[in-house]
Design an enzyme around this catalytic site. Sequence first.
Site, PDB file in Angstrom:
ATOM      1  N   SER A 134      40.174  34.692  38.033  1.00  0.00           N
ATOM      2  CA  SER A 134      38.850  34.965  38.591  1.00  0.00           C
ATOM      3  C   SER A 134      38.594  36.457  38.462  1.00  0.00           C
ATOM      4  O   SER A 134      39.534  37.266  38.503  1.00  0.00           O
ATOM      5  CB  SER A 134      38.801  34.564  40.068  1.00  0.00           C
ATOM      6  N   TYR A 147      41.707  35.257  49.225  1.00  0.00           N
ATOM      7  CA  TYR A 147      41.477  34.742  47.865  1.00  0.00           C
ATOM      8  C   TYR A 147      41.737  35.847  46.837  1.00  0.00           C
ATOM      9  O   TYR A 147      42.408  35.618  45.831  1.00  0.00           O
ATOM     10  CB  TYR A 147      40.040  34.230  47.749  1.00  0.00           C
TER      11      TYR A 147
END
Length: 277
Positions: A134, A147
């Site tokens: 990501s 995250y």
Amino acid sequence: MKPQPVALVTGATSGIGEATAHRLQAQNYLVFAVGRNPSALDALRSQGFQARTLDVTDEPAVTELVDEINTDHGGVDVLVNSAGFPLRGPLEQVALNDLRSLFETHVVGPLQLSQAVLPGMRARRTGIIVNIGSTGGRFTSPGAGAYHVSKYGLEALSLALRAELMPFGVRVVLIDPTGVRTRFVEAQLEETRSYANDDPYGEFKRRYDEAALALTKTPGVMVDADTVARFVMRVVKAKNPKPRYIVGLSGHATILAQTLLTDRMWERITLSRLAPR
């Protein structure tokens, strides 16, 4: 010679994993599409996939599946580590068990699967491991710290593993998409949440929810899962892919901005999104 190349895709019951499984199947791969959603797995099975229930944090189950593929099909040629889930909230309030689960899924799981398929890849001196990271593994913003931490870990894992495996002819590539529009993500962001009056982060969480939802509705900010899947196929076909790629114009813009700005300037920008209106 193997009659058909074999791909193993985790997180294949939705989103990027599902789209990638379909792309690989269209290119004549025998695709082992794994995940934990029984109805989604049934649908994949009806479409000709080798759909299996698999929790990527279950070490014996991972070993058993890869042993089966090695025995029956000559080994895994392409591994796509796509399993993952979001976790938002202030770090002070993140449940440590949730953080451990996040790390097991985003970091330990991909390494475990890589360790399982690598002896065969090294012996054949060919193979590719694609990790779906990501852009959140290259910058941080408040409200999703856990995250970010796990995705930073996947970045380090991918780059180190790639360097170690290059002498054996095995390629490791990290793909960092910007925000990806999936049913799961949209449902989470559109969910109306309430926070206790005595929650010190209550107002912060409300502003975070509003900012995140607004971003999803801004044209060009997010990409769809198939855009990422097409990029996976491009990487799989490449003879000498780069160590990592960003997918999505907004992702490129964000990483460029983060590179050019000082830490203090970046902090101001990320906090400004959460300022009271």
